[in-house]
Design an enzyme around this catalytic site. Structure first.
Site, mmCIF file in Angstrom:
data_model
loop_
_atom_site.group_PDB
_atom_site.id
_atom_site.type_symbol
_atom_site.label_atom_id
_atom_site.label_comp_id
_atom_site.label_asym_id
_atom_site.label_seq_id
_atom_site.Cartn_x
_atom_site.Cartn_y
_atom_site.Cartn_z
ATOM 1 N N ARG A 123 39.766 25.994 33.799
ATOM 2 C CA ARG A 123 38.908 24.887 34.242
ATOM 3 C C ARG A 123 37.444 25.301 34.110
ATOM 4 N NH1 ARG A 123 37.308 27.844 38.708
ATOM 5 N NH2 ARG A 123 39.020 28.884 39.760
ATOM 6 N N HIS A 171 36.661 38.696 48.875
ATOM 7 C CA HIS A 171 37.159 38.463 47.511
ATOM 8 C C HIS A 171 36.798 37.100 46.950
ATOM 9 C CE1 HIS A 171 38.956 42.328 47.599
ATOM 10 N NE2 HIS A 171 39.774 42.031 48.589
ATOM 11 N N LYS A 205 50.620 33.895 37.735
ATOM 12 C CA LYS A 205 49.929 35.147 37.395
ATOM 13 C C LYS A 205 50.831 36.138 36.676
ATOM 14 C CE LYS A 205 46.196 34.938 40.677
ATOM 15 N NZ LYS A 205 45.400 35.587 41.704
HETATM 16 P P1 ADP Z 1 42.360 34.735 43.258
HETATM 17 O O1 ADP Z 1 43.017 34.035 42.097
HETATM 18 O O2 ADP Z 1 43.066 34.519 44.557
HETATM 19 O O3 ADP Z 1 40.883 34.499 43.324
HETATM 20 P P2 ADP Z 1 42.064 37.234 41.768
HETATM 21 O O4 ADP Z 1 43.220 37.897 41.153
HETATM 22 O O5 ADP Z 1 41.154 36.460 40.866
HETATM 23 O O6 ADP Z 1 42.571 36.308 42.989
HETATM 24 O O7 ADP Z 1 41.206 38.306 42.565
HETATM 25 C C1 ADP Z 1 40.124 37.933 43.371
HETATM 26 C C2 ADP Z 1 39.296 39.168 43.725
HETATM 27 O O8 ADP Z 1 40.102 40.108 44.437
HETATM 28 C C3 ADP Z 1 38.744 39.950 42.552
HETATM 29 O O9 ADP Z 1 37.526 39.429 42.081
HETATM 30 C C4 ADP Z 1 38.560 41.322 43.175
HETATM 31 O O10 ADP Z 1 37.430 41.371 43.996
HETATM 32 C C5 ADP Z 1 39.770 41.442 44.069
HETATM 33 N N1 ADP Z 1 40.926 42.066 43.373
HETATM 34 C C6 ADP Z 1 41.981 41.438 42.841
HETATM 35 N N2 ADP Z 1 42.843 42.312 42.288
HETATM 36 C C7 ADP Z 1 42.328 43.541 42.478
HETATM 37 C C8 ADP Z 1 42.741 44.860 42.145
HETATM 38 N N3 ADP Z 1 43.893 45.093 41.495
HETATM 39 N N4 ADP Z 1 41.939 45.897 42.488
HETATM 40 C C9 ADP Z 1 40.778 45.665 43.152
HETATM 41 N N5 ADP Z 1 40.332 44.459 43.498
HETATM 42 C C10 ADP Z 1 41.084 43.387 43.168
#
Ligand code: ADP
Length: 499
Positions: free
Chosen positions: A294, A237, A118
């Site tokens: 993917r 999430h 990331k």
């Molecule tokens: P993963 O790869 O573990 O799924 P992500 O970075 O895609 O993690 O984030 C998953 C979810 O977490 C997002 O869709 C959102 O709901 C929440 N999230 C992630 N980062 C933030 C942030 N900086 N502020 C608010 N919510 C966040």
């Protein structure tokens, strides 16, 4: 690259069935792989051939690279489709497939590697002039430095694992005092889940929307986007309901987000299907979150509004064919919604609900699609992601799509294990959902009652079982020996969990 003739599907469940179906339509042979727990699974029955690759735990089967390569070799497969989850975003696996001179149906192992980190992904997006969620682009190691960075961002902040995914290794921090522990916990979780302890800080947005853009690229460097998916309805999430279009985008914002997503894809010389995820906050402003390299669980809503078969297109692009359209050829039409149906019990904190599906009835009707990995009689093992099926509908506008989804959910019957059908209907009918007023804390904030209303559904279930026993279509009911009395079966499987 040459024309693909036989695809080994390195996955299980609904996505494996989805890929096998695309192969059949294209005259491509398919090979299923399965663990000892999945000998009777639907994806095994649907494929042209099947290879047993190991015991039930996924580390000994679906995650076992050598076993998958050996299965491809022994069946003469020339390509491997990883689906989502398992090894789909494992750059080591993609590299091995490349080294074996097999076609990996996805981007290069190099693109997967870059986006899987990331921090590196953030750096790449920043260099491509795409706005990032404010935060660090280097791992946080020193606690004093991290505290200063958090102060500069302003609380709340979120600690994230560089190697993260599936919501693991994330900690929301609301006060400076809580930061050191949160970093340690996230780092520990990241080390055990991803063998990578690196964590970093991001600004945590209050109630953002999660809006992602589907991108597609061919080997010749053509890149397009296929518009957005709104994925704000999440539990812990993790997405549970997705739709396209998003009620939050104007044509102008959609175009800007689409262009940003294409820039990110170009920056890693992307190939195939990918998703660029953004957080959208009032302003409106959007920020790059991450890229998934993917096919996504929620790809069908994009297929429904664009008319593009994304899995078939993955196979074509992997065969070296150019994209059959340009950006200008693509448009979004109508509205599509997807509900994920997991084997889980809403009434007991959404705990997994494995077991035998005694009876399943899929919904039918115009513009109703049911992507399933299970059928009547299937056993849902405890070992894997509990997704059973996805229900997808299309209608000419959102209001009609909600009504159609509600009707389709009403028609869906899954007996023997718990699933969130009733819960999904409550979410869909919630006034804030109907108003399109969505954000990632939607489910938490509205606290929708997860318990079953019960009696009506039970009466319907009993009737269905009764009919099956009285000699319904052969494939529609549980076996006779399993059914001493339909009410007894219901008592065992349905009433057992009710108070
Ligand atoms: P993963 O790869 O573990 O799924 P992500 O970075 O895609 O993690 O984030 C998953 C979810 O977490 C997002 O869709 C959102 O709901 C929440 N999230 C992630 N980062 C933030 C942030 N900086 N502020 C608010 N919510 C966040």
């Amino acid at each position: 690259m040459s024309m693909i003739k036989k695809v080994l599907v390195a996955n299980r469940g609904e996505i494996a069935v989805r890929i096998i179906r695309a192969c059949r339509e294209m005259g491509i042979r398919s090979v299923a792989v399965h663990s000892e727990a999945d000998g009777e699974a639907l994806h095994v029955k649907e494929a042209d051939e099947a290879v047993l690759i190991g015991p039930p735990p996924s580390v000994e089967s679906y995650l076992k690279v050598d076993a998958l390569i050996a299965a491809a070799r022994s069946t003469g497969a020339d390509a491997i489709h990883p689906g989502y989850g398992f090894l789909a975003e494992n750059s080591g696996f993609a590299r091995r497939v490349e080294e074996e001179q097999l076609t990996f149906i996805g981007p290069s192992s190099e693109a997967i590697r870059k986006m899987g980190d990331k921090l590196m992904a953030r750096k790449i997006a920043a260099e491509a002039d795409v706005p990032l969620v404010p935060g660090q682009t280097l791992a946080a190691t020193d606690p004093v430095e991290a505290a200063a960075a958090a102060d500069a961002l302003g609380y709340p902040v979120i600690v994230k694992a560089a190697g993260g995914g599936g919501g693991k290794g994330m900690r929301i921090v609301r006060t400076p005092a809580a930061l050191p522990d949160a970093m340690q916990e996230a780092s520990r979780e990241a080390r055990s889940s991803f063998s990578d302890p690196r964590v970093y800080l991001e600004k945590y947005f209050d109630r953002p929307r999660h809006v992602e853009i589907q991108v597609f690229a061919d080997s010749a460097g053509n890149v397009v986007h296929l518009f957005e998916r709104e994925c704000s309805v999440q539990r812990r999430h993790q997405k549970i309901i997705e739709e396209s279009p998003s009620t939050a985008l104007t044509p102008e914002l959609r175009a800007r987000m689409g262009e940003a997503a294409v820039k990110v894809a170009r920056a890693v010389e992307y190939r195939g299907a990918g998703t660029v995820e953004f957080l959208l906050v009032p302003g409106p402003r959007f920020y790059f979150l991450e890229m998934n390299t993917r096919i996504q669980v929620e790809h069908p809503v994009t297929e429904m509004v664009t008319g593009v078969d994304l899995v078939a297109l993955q196979l074509e692009v992997a065969s070296g064919e150019p994209l059959p359209f340009t950006q200008a050829d693509l448009c979004q039409s109508g509205h599509s919604i997807e509900c994920r149906l997991y084997a889980e019990d809403p009434a007991s904190g959404f705990l997994p609900s494995p077991g035998r599906i005694h009876y399943m009835r899929a919904p039918v009707g115009p513009w109703v699609r049911f992507d399933t990995g299970v059928e009547s009689g299937s056993v849902v093992p405890i070992h894997y992601d509990p997704i059973l099926a996805k229900l997808i509908v299309w209608a000419r506008d959102r209001e009609r799509a909600i009504a159609r989804m509600d009707q389709a959910l009403k028609e869906t019957v899954i007996l023997g294990i718990k699933s969130p059908i009733t819960y999904m209907r409550k979410v869909l009918r919630h006034r804030a959902f109907v108003a399109g007023d969505l954000h990632t804390e939607f489910l938490k904030e509205h606290d929708i009652d997860p318990t079953e209303e019960g009696d009506l559904d039970l009466a319907l279930a009993a009737a269905v079982l009764w009919k099956a026993r009285a000699g319904g279509p052969a494939d529609s009911g549980p076996s006779r020996s399993e059914l001493a009395s339909p009410w007894q079966t219901l008592g065992r499987w349905e009433l057992g969990g009710m108070r």
